[in-house]
Write a protein that holds these residues in place. Structure first.
Motif, PDB file in Angstrom:
ATOM      1  N   ASN A  50     -67.639 -13.414 -47.087  1.00 40.15           N
ATOM      2  CA  ASN A  50     -67.844 -14.270 -48.256  1.00 40.15           C
ATOM      3  C   ASN A  50     -67.388 -13.585 -49.547  1.00 40.15           C
ATOM      4  O   ASN A  50     -67.752 -14.018 -50.640  1.00 40.15           O
ATOM      5  N   ILE A  51     -66.618 -12.539 -49.424  1.00 34.72           N
ATOM      6  CA  ILE A  51     -66.205 -11.744 -50.585  1.00 34.72           C
ATOM      7  C   ILE A  51     -64.726 -11.964 -50.873  1.00 34.72           C
ATOM      8  O   ILE A  51     -63.892 -11.991 -49.955  1.00 34.72           O
ATOM      9  N   GLU A  52     -64.409 -12.117 -52.142  1.00 32.93           N
ATOM     10  CA  GLU A  52     -63.018 -12.224 -52.582  1.00 32.93           C
ATOM     11  C   GLU A  52     -62.823 -11.325 -53.796  1.00 32.93           C
ATOM     12  O   GLU A  52     -63.586 -11.406 -54.765  1.00 32.93           O
ATOM     13  N   LYS A 111     -65.242  -2.752 -50.372  1.00 33.85           N
ATOM     14  CA  LYS A 111     -66.312  -3.653 -50.787  1.00 33.85           C
ATOM     15  C   LYS A 111     -66.664  -4.647 -49.689  1.00 33.85           C
ATOM     16  O   LYS A 111     -67.805  -5.101 -49.576  1.00 33.85           O
ATOM     17  N   ILE A 112     -65.659  -4.997 -48.876  1.00 34.11           N
ATOM     18  CA  ILE A 112     -65.878  -5.979 -47.813  1.00 34.11           C
ATOM     19  C   ILE A 112     -66.548  -5.355 -46.587  1.00 34.11           C
ATOM     20  O   ILE A 112     -67.433  -5.964 -45.979  1.00 34.11           O
ATOM     21  N   VAL A 113     -66.150  -4.151 -46.216  1.00 32.68           N
ATOM     22  CA  VAL A 113     -66.600  -3.561 -44.958  1.00 32.68           C
ATOM     23  C   VAL A 113     -67.831  -2.663 -45.100  1.00 32.68           C
ATOM     24  O   VAL A 113     -68.440  -2.278 -44.104  1.00 32.68           O
ATOM     25  N   ARG A 114     -68.218  -2.325 -46.324  1.00 29.22           N
ATOM     26  CA  ARG A 114     -69.332  -1.386 -46.494  1.00 29.22           C
ATOM     27  C   ARG A 114     -70.662  -2.008 -46.056  1.00 29.22           C
ATOM     28  O   ARG A 114     -70.841  -3.211 -46.044  1.00 29.22           O
ATOM     29  N   VAL A 131     -56.279  -1.953 -53.242  1.00 31.23           N
ATOM     30  CA  VAL A 131     -56.512  -2.545 -51.916  1.00 31.23           C
ATOM     31  C   VAL A 131     -57.586  -1.762 -51.171  1.00 31.23           C
ATOM     32  O   VAL A 131     -58.472  -2.352 -50.531  1.00 31.23           O
ATOM     33  N   TYR A 132     -57.524  -0.435 -51.245  1.00 31.15           N
ATOM     34  CA  TYR A 132     -58.536   0.379 -50.565  1.00 31.15           C
ATOM     35  C   TYR A 132     -59.924   0.054 -51.096  1.00 31.15           C
ATOM     36  O   TYR A 132     -60.873  -0.158 -50.313  1.00 31.15           O
ATOM     37  N   GLN A 133     -60.081   0.010 -52.412  1.00 27.61           N
ATOM     38  CA  GLN A 133     -61.392  -0.279 -53.003  1.00 27.61           C
ATOM     39  C   GLN A 133     -61.865  -1.693 -52.674  1.00 27.61           C
ATOM     40  O   GLN A 133     -63.049  -1.923 -52.436  1.00 27.61           O
TER      41      GLN A 133
END
Length: 204
Positions: free
Chosen positions: A149-151, A201-204, A195-197
């Motif tokens: 649910n993150i963009e 945020k999505i996978v943490r 892109v890394y950051q």
């Protein structure tokens, strides 16, 4: 008579040398892409989707000095190839898809993250001020990273300039290549970090 023939031969030789030197003068210069030195690897299944629209070069030249008419930078290919190659280096498992042929909801269930290159453009200017030809290039890109649910939207910009006295062998084909290489190097450093950051945020 002999002197006349020698003079004619010398003149023809001069013309031949001049034409030979000019024939390759305006060949397009290859722009070399320099990637970040330390690239962070990202695990998991991820997908890259690049817009089908052209990534244009917008030329705003107000001077014909320095053979500015010969400048022809392959900006669309530079954006597409550099982004694709960088992300291949960043991800252990990256799938490259055509945006027009995908269902986003299905992809969000299949991949950890989706990286969209929404739009990119380059704005190049060239002016002559006093005796100096001044070239500037600005690169603008928008990269959106989605997952769950993150963009996360990333607006990335890079700018480089080059200048030289118009009477001292000022060739804009070479100068624009140097500035564009530096601009892309800076842009790709930012893309790597952004892109890394965003994925973190999505996978943490």
């Amino acid at each position: 008579m002999q002197n006349f023939l020698n003079l004619k031969l010398l003149f023809n030789l001069f013309i031949l040398i001049f034409l030979t030197s000019c024939s390759g003068k305006f060949e397009n210069k290859e722009v070399k892409i320099i990637y970040p030195n330390k690239i962070t690897k990202i695990e998991g299944k991820h997908a890259l989707l690049i817009s089908n629209n052209e990534f244009p070069l917008i030329k705003q030249f107000t001077s014909d000095d320095c053979e500015s008419w010969a400048v022809d930078l392959p900006i669309n290919d530079l954006f597409r190839n550099s982004f694709t190659n960088l992300l291949k280096l960043m991800f252990d498992d990256l799938t490259i898809l055509k945006k027009s042929m995908t269902n986003e909801d299905e992809l969000l269930n299949k991949y950890t993250s989706l990286i969209f290159v929404e739009k990119s453009e380059a704005i190049a200017t060239f002016v002559t001020e006093r005796n100096t030809g001044k070239f500037n290039i600005k690169l603008n890109s928008q990269i959106v990273v989605k997952g769950g649910n993150i963009e996360v939207k990333n607006n990335i910009n890079s700018e480089q300039s080059w200048g030289k006295n118009i009477y001292l062998g000022c060739e804009l084909t070479e100068g624009s290549k140097i500035a564009t290489e530096n601009a892309f190097q800076n842009l790709l450093d930012q893309v790597h970090s952004s892109v890394y950051q965003s994925v973190y945020k999505i996978v943490r």
